[in-house]
Scaffold this active site. Structure first.
Site, mmCIF file in Angstrom:
data_model
loop_
_atom_site.group_PDB
_atom_site.id
_atom_site.type_symbol
_atom_site.label_atom_id
_atom_site.label_comp_id
_atom_site.label_asym_id
_atom_site.label_seq_id
_atom_site.Cartn_x
_atom_site.Cartn_y
_atom_site.Cartn_z
ATOM 1 N N ASP A 132 0.784 -1.341 -0.048
ATOM 2 C CA ASP A 132 -0.007 -0.052 -0.007
ATOM 3 C C ASP A 132 0.957 1.202 -0.032
ATOM 4 O O ASP A 132 0.456 2.272 -0.306
ATOM 5 C CB ASP A 132 -0.942 -0.023 1.042
ATOM 6 C CG ASP A 132 -1.981 -0.942 1.076
ATOM 7 O OD1 ASP A 132 -2.198 -1.431 0.004
ATOM 8 O OD2 ASP A 132 -2.751 -1.332 2.072
ATOM 9 N N ARG A 176 -7.179 1.167 0.868
ATOM 10 C CA ARG A 176 -8.109 1.544 1.878
ATOM 11 C C ARG A 176 -8.216 2.838 2.066
ATOM 12 O O ARG A 176 -9.045 3.709 2.150
ATOM 13 C CB ARG A 176 -8.688 0.787 2.721
ATOM 14 C CG ARG A 176 -9.112 -0.682 2.533
ATOM 15 C CD ARG A 176 -9.601 -1.431 3.694
ATOM 16 N NE ARG A 176 -10.344 -2.573 3.333
ATOM 17 C CZ ARG A 176 -9.772 -3.861 2.947
ATOM 18 N NH1 ARG A 176 -8.470 -3.853 3.166
ATOM 19 N NH2 ARG A 176 -10.384 -4.841 2.712
#
Length: 323
Positions: A132, A176
């Site tokens: 991420d 996210r």
């Protein structure tokens, strides 16, 4: 003066990331070159608590530098989050004469390493391993480059079929809370729009722009969506209501975590592993390694995890200017 380090342990925790194996290999071999014994624990902090111990040496980490995933496996451990769990972990480590620990993982893994260090005094060094790229103290985390290249491969493949069918496609990628995968892959893959959780967007405006381009004869339109920017099914439904066009949906999912690590991730893994061992040899526990520009850096874990990650707005504006 810090006690002399004779034996270290290595584990991988949280989500797997390409390059973790290369980081394990570098840590083990550099430690061995400096006269240290090395062991590993399978399945992260769970493996310590369950005493899932494995000796490691130069031969045991042969031929893993190009393998995706982590041969030590990984998991998440609610028990380790409790003070008594960390005390138990320290007892297991000491029962194997482990003097220090290298933890390869993301934000939660580094926080766990810091808690173990603060609660028990066992020297710990963290290596940032997460696709991420959501740790602010380092320019890049291990696995990010490979994940972006995997998304680019998917975008290139999708372009072929999009051009053949005159379609609009939404591609959902991981992220996210951090839209770095979407931003970097979308910009380098020529996406018409990039939706990330950090930047508000008006889907109606996007829909109107794409509808106009379709009427002018554009054969394909690609929208890259970080999963935290909105539920893809809802975005596609709203887009269809605005335009009368039914977009295709592609969710890449865990394919982004797999695959052989790129050159950049392998090199970063080697440099991270070497610096992690050097920090422990220097008696500097409670640190995380990272990269700024071309330089490998070190920072107290407490400072590293306290930094707030923000998206590169200049890069985002540059991507927007290329629509």
């Amino acid at each position: 003066m810090a006690e002399k380090i004779r034996k270290i342990a290595v584990l991988t925790s949280g989500g797997d990331a390409p390059g973790m194996n290369a980081a394990i290999r570098a840590s083990v071999r550099h430690a061995d070159s400096n006269g240290l014994a090395v062991c590993g624990f399978r399945r992260g902090y769970c493996g310590i608590l369950e005493d899932d111990y494995v000796p490691l040496d130069r031969r045991s980490v042969s031929n893993i530098v190009g393998a995706g995933g982590t041969f030590l496996m990984t998991d998440r451990s609610p028990e380790f989050n409790l003070p008594e769990g960390r005390q138990k972990a320290a007892e297991v480590l000491r029962s194997h004469d482990v003097d220090a620990l290298i933890v390869i993982g993301g934000d939660g893994s580094l926080r766990g390493a810091l808690d173990l260090y603060n609660d028990t005094g066992i020297p710990v060094v963290g290596i940032p391993g997460t696709i991420d790229n959501d740790l602010a103290y380092t320019d890049f985390t291990l696995g990010f480059d490979t994940a972006v290249n995997t998304v680019l491969w998917a975008i290139n493949s999708l372009r072929d079929t999009m051009n053949s069918h005159n379609k609009v496609t939404f591609v959902e990628v991981m992220g996210r809370r951090c839209g770095d995968i979407a931003l970097h892959a979308g910009l380098s893959g020529g996406a018409e729009y990039i939706l990330v959780p950090e930047v508000p967007f008006d889907l109606r405006t996007i829909a109107d722009d794409i509808l106009g381009s379709v009427k002018l004869g554009k054969k394909s339109n690609l929208i890259v969506v970080a999963e935290g920017a909105g539920k893809m099914e809802d975005l596609c439904r709203e887009f269809a209501e605005y335009t009368g066009l039914t977009p295709r949906q592609t969710r890449l999912g865990f394919i982004q975590r797999g695959g052989s690590p790129t050159y950049r991730d392998r090199l970063l893994a080697c440099r991270f592993g070497i610096r992690a061992v050097d920090l422990l040899l220097a008696g500097k526990g409670g640190y995380a390694v990272g990269v700024r520009g071309t330089e490998i850096i070190e920072m107290p874990i407490a400072e590293a995890v306290a930094m707030k990650k923000t998206i590169d707005l200049d890069l985002y504006r540059q991507a927007s200017s290329l629509i």
